[in-house]
Design a protein around this motif. Structure first.
Motif, PDB file in Angstrom:
ATOM      1  N   PRO A   1       0.795  -1.234   0.000  1.00  0.00           N
ATOM      2  CA  PRO A   1       0.000   0.000   0.000  1.00  0.00           C
ATOM      3  C   PRO A   1       0.830   1.288   0.000  1.00  0.00           C
ATOM      4  CG  PRO A   1      -0.978  -1.598   1.477  1.00  0.00           C
ATOM      5  CD  PRO A   1       0.328  -2.183   1.028  1.00  0.00           C
ATOM      6  N   ASP A   2       1.988   1.272   0.659  1.00  0.00           N
ATOM      7  CA  ASP A   2       2.788   2.494   0.712  1.00  0.00           C
ATOM      8  C   ASP A   2       3.389   2.859  -0.636  1.00  0.00           C
ATOM      9  OD1 ASP A   2       4.478   0.082   1.465  1.00  0.00           O
ATOM     10  OD2 ASP A   2       6.054   1.563   1.119  1.00  0.00           O
ATOM     11  N   GLU A   3       3.363   1.928  -1.596  1.00  0.00           N
ATOM     12  CA  GLU A   3       3.879   2.207  -2.940  1.00  0.00           C
ATOM     13  C   GLU A   3       2.798   2.763  -3.866  1.00  0.00           C
ATOM     14  OE1 GLU A   3       7.324  -1.203  -3.344  1.00  0.00           O
ATOM     15  OE2 GLU A   3       5.235  -1.833  -3.569  1.00  0.00           O
ATOM     16  N   ALA A   4       1.570   2.789  -3.405  1.00  0.00           N
ATOM     17  CA  ALA A   4       0.459   3.282  -4.227  1.00  0.00           C
ATOM     18  C   ALA A   4       0.308   4.793  -4.079  1.00  0.00           C
ATOM     19  CB  ALA A   4      -0.837   2.591  -3.802  1.00  0.00           C
ATOM     20  N   ASP A   5      -0.439   5.401  -5.002  1.00  0.00           N
ATOM     21  CA  ASP A   5      -0.830   6.804  -4.883  1.00  0.00           C
ATOM     22  C   ASP A   5      -1.718   6.909  -3.643  1.00  0.00           C
ATOM     23  OD1 ASP A   5      -2.304   9.223  -5.024  1.00  0.00           O
ATOM     24  OD2 ASP A   5      -2.271   9.227  -7.211  1.00  0.00           O
ATOM     25  N   GLN A   6      -1.224   7.592  -2.609  1.00  0.00           N
ATOM     26  CA  GLN A   6      -1.920   7.584  -1.322  1.00  0.00           C
ATOM     27  C   GLN A   6      -3.251   8.332  -1.378  1.00  0.00           C
ATOM     28  OE1 GLN A   6      -0.569   5.790   1.652  1.00  0.00           O
ATOM     29  NE2 GLN A   6       0.113   4.932  -0.293  1.00  0.00           N
ATOM     30  N   ALA A   7      -3.328   9.411  -2.138  1.00  0.00           N
ATOM     31  CA  ALA A   7      -4.602  10.126  -2.257  1.00  0.00           C
ATOM     32  C   ALA A   7      -5.637   9.259  -2.966  1.00  0.00           C
ATOM     33  CB  ALA A   7      -4.403  11.445  -2.998  1.00  0.00           C
ATOM     34  N   ALA A   8      -5.200   8.535  -4.001  1.00  0.00           N
ATOM     35  CA  ALA A   8      -6.116   7.630  -4.698  1.00  0.00           C
ATOM     36  C   ALA A   8      -6.555   6.500  -3.772  1.00  0.00           C
ATOM     37  CB  ALA A   8      -5.447   7.069  -5.954  1.00  0.00           C
ATOM     38  N   LEU A   9      -5.635   5.990  -2.951  1.00  0.00           N
ATOM     39  CA  LEU A   9      -6.006   4.939  -1.996  1.00  0.00           C
ATOM     40  C   LEU A   9      -7.029   5.457  -1.006  1.00  0.00           C
ATOM     41  CD1 LEU A   9      -5.737   2.221  -0.599  1.00  0.00           C
ATOM     42  CD2 LEU A   9      -3.630   3.037   0.491  1.00  0.00           C
ATOM     43  N   ARG A  10      -6.829   6.675  -0.510  1.00  0.00           N
ATOM     44  CA  ARG A  10      -7.799   7.245   0.437  1.00  0.00           C
ATOM     45  C   ARG A  10      -9.180   7.325  -0.211  1.00  0.00           C
ATOM     46  NH1 ARG A  10      -7.210  10.961   5.181  1.00  0.00           N
ATOM     47  NH2 ARG A  10      -9.251  11.919   5.495  1.00  0.00           N
ATOM     48  N   LEU A  11      -9.249   7.846  -1.442  1.00  0.00           N
ATOM     49  CA  LEU A  11     -10.542   7.953  -2.112  1.00  0.00           C
ATOM     50  C   LEU A  11     -11.140   6.577  -2.373  1.00  0.00           C
ATOM     51  CD1 LEU A  11     -12.807   9.479  -3.457  1.00  0.00           C
ATOM     52  CD2 LEU A  11     -11.390   9.676  -5.521  1.00  0.00           C
ATOM     53  N   ALA A  12     -10.311   5.621  -2.778  1.00  0.00           N
ATOM     54  CA  ALA A  12     -10.834   4.272  -3.035  1.00  0.00           C
ATOM     55  C   ALA A  12     -11.464   3.680  -1.780  1.00  0.00           C
ATOM     56  CB  ALA A  12      -9.715   3.369  -3.549  1.00  0.00           C
ATOM     57  N   LEU A  13     -10.865   3.929  -0.623  1.00  0.00           N
ATOM     58  CA  LEU A  13     -11.442   3.436   0.630  1.00  0.00           C
ATOM     59  C   LEU A  13     -12.724   4.191   0.985  1.00  0.00           C
ATOM     60  CD1 LEU A  13      -8.167   3.017   2.726  1.00  0.00           C
ATOM     61  CD2 LEU A  13      -9.627   1.176   1.853  1.00  0.00           C
ATOM     62  N   LEU A  14     -12.755   5.502   0.732  1.00  0.00           N
ATOM     63  CA  LEU A  14     -13.931   6.299   1.069  1.00  0.00           C
ATOM     64  C   LEU A  14     -15.131   5.949   0.199  1.00  0.00           C
ATOM     65  CD1 LEU A  14     -12.402   9.872   1.541  1.00  0.00           C
ATOM     66  CD2 LEU A  14     -12.985   8.203   3.304  1.00  0.00           C
TER      67      LEU A  14
END
Length: 240
Positions: A125-138
């Motif tokens: 997960p730390d290698e992913a786009d963190q903002a995109a990960l946040r939105l994907a979870l939301l």
């Protein structure tokens, strides 16, 4: 008023039963994994929603291990800092909310649970786009299991890019207030058990509503971002 499901009973309870009373939010991630990140994110959203309602909040990280790593991962995900929860003494708070994964057995008090996250992307997960990960979870209800794959991250990144560009463009138009019905709808969504999926749905409708001025779209997105934490105004001032 924000109401949240207590995992002990399955019933909705007031997240801040005492008006203006201090509420303590404790995040209990059991490890540095995608589900642990979701626990931290849910705690962050809870703090943001309470503060928007005028409730003073004390946010704590209650983790037995990997605290430094958890703090670094939380910072990358846009989560505001937590204080150290080990041995924290109460300050006369009116409510204590423990954010846990759905199998976590937190201390006595209201338990705000999150469902597990399955990571289906090469790498960590730390290698992913963190903002995109946040939105994907939301994008998913907090109590629904989530699978994060490459398609989910790509869709989230595309949406973020479009919204940030739109917000920067709308900012060039005359400002207009957030329409009362839109503001009420956003608050009703996040105060109903932190329904971020409904908040995002409301933003999609605002994006395409032909009856709204661009200045009102801008103010709406900035207002909603106070809860979502997606840095939607990031591109303000950038050349078109």
């Amino acid at each position: 008023m924000l109401r949240i499901t207590d995992a002990r009973t399955g019933e909705l309870v007031d997240a801040a039963p005492a008006r203006r009373g201090l509420t303590r939010v404790e995040a209990h991630p059991r490890g540095l994994d995608p589900t642990g990140l979701r626990v931290l994110l849910a705690a962050d959203l809870l703090v943001r929603a309470l503060e928007l309602g005028g409730t003073p909040v004390w946010a704590l990280l209650a983790a037995e291990r990997q605290r430094a790593e958890l703090r670094a991962a939380a910072d990358a995900l846009g989560i505001r800092p937590f204080e150290d929860g080990e041995g924290a003494a109460g300050l006369g708070e009116a409510q204590v909310l423990h954010v846990v994964d759905e199998d976590g057995a937190g201390p006595d008090g209201v338990r705000v649970a999150v469902a597990p996250v399955t990571w289906s992307v090469p790498g960590t997960p730390d290698e992913a786009d963190q903002a995109a990960l946040r939105l994907a979870l939301l994008t998913h209800p907090r109590l629904a299991p989530v699978v994060i794959d490459a398609d989910a991250l790509e869709r989230a990144a595309d949406t973020l890019g479009r919204w940030r560009s739109a917000v920067a463009d709308w900012a060039r138009r005359p400002s207009r207030p957030v329409p009362d019905e839109v503001r009420a709808g956003l608050r009703a969504a996040w105060e109903d058990d932190l329904d971020t999926a409904a908040v995002l749905g409301a933003l999609r409708r605002v994006e395409t509503d032909p009856g709204l001025a661009d200045g009102a779209r801008f103010e709406t997105y900035v207002y909603a971002d106070r809860m979502l934490g997606l840095d939607l105004p990031r591109d303000l001032g950038n050349p078109a």
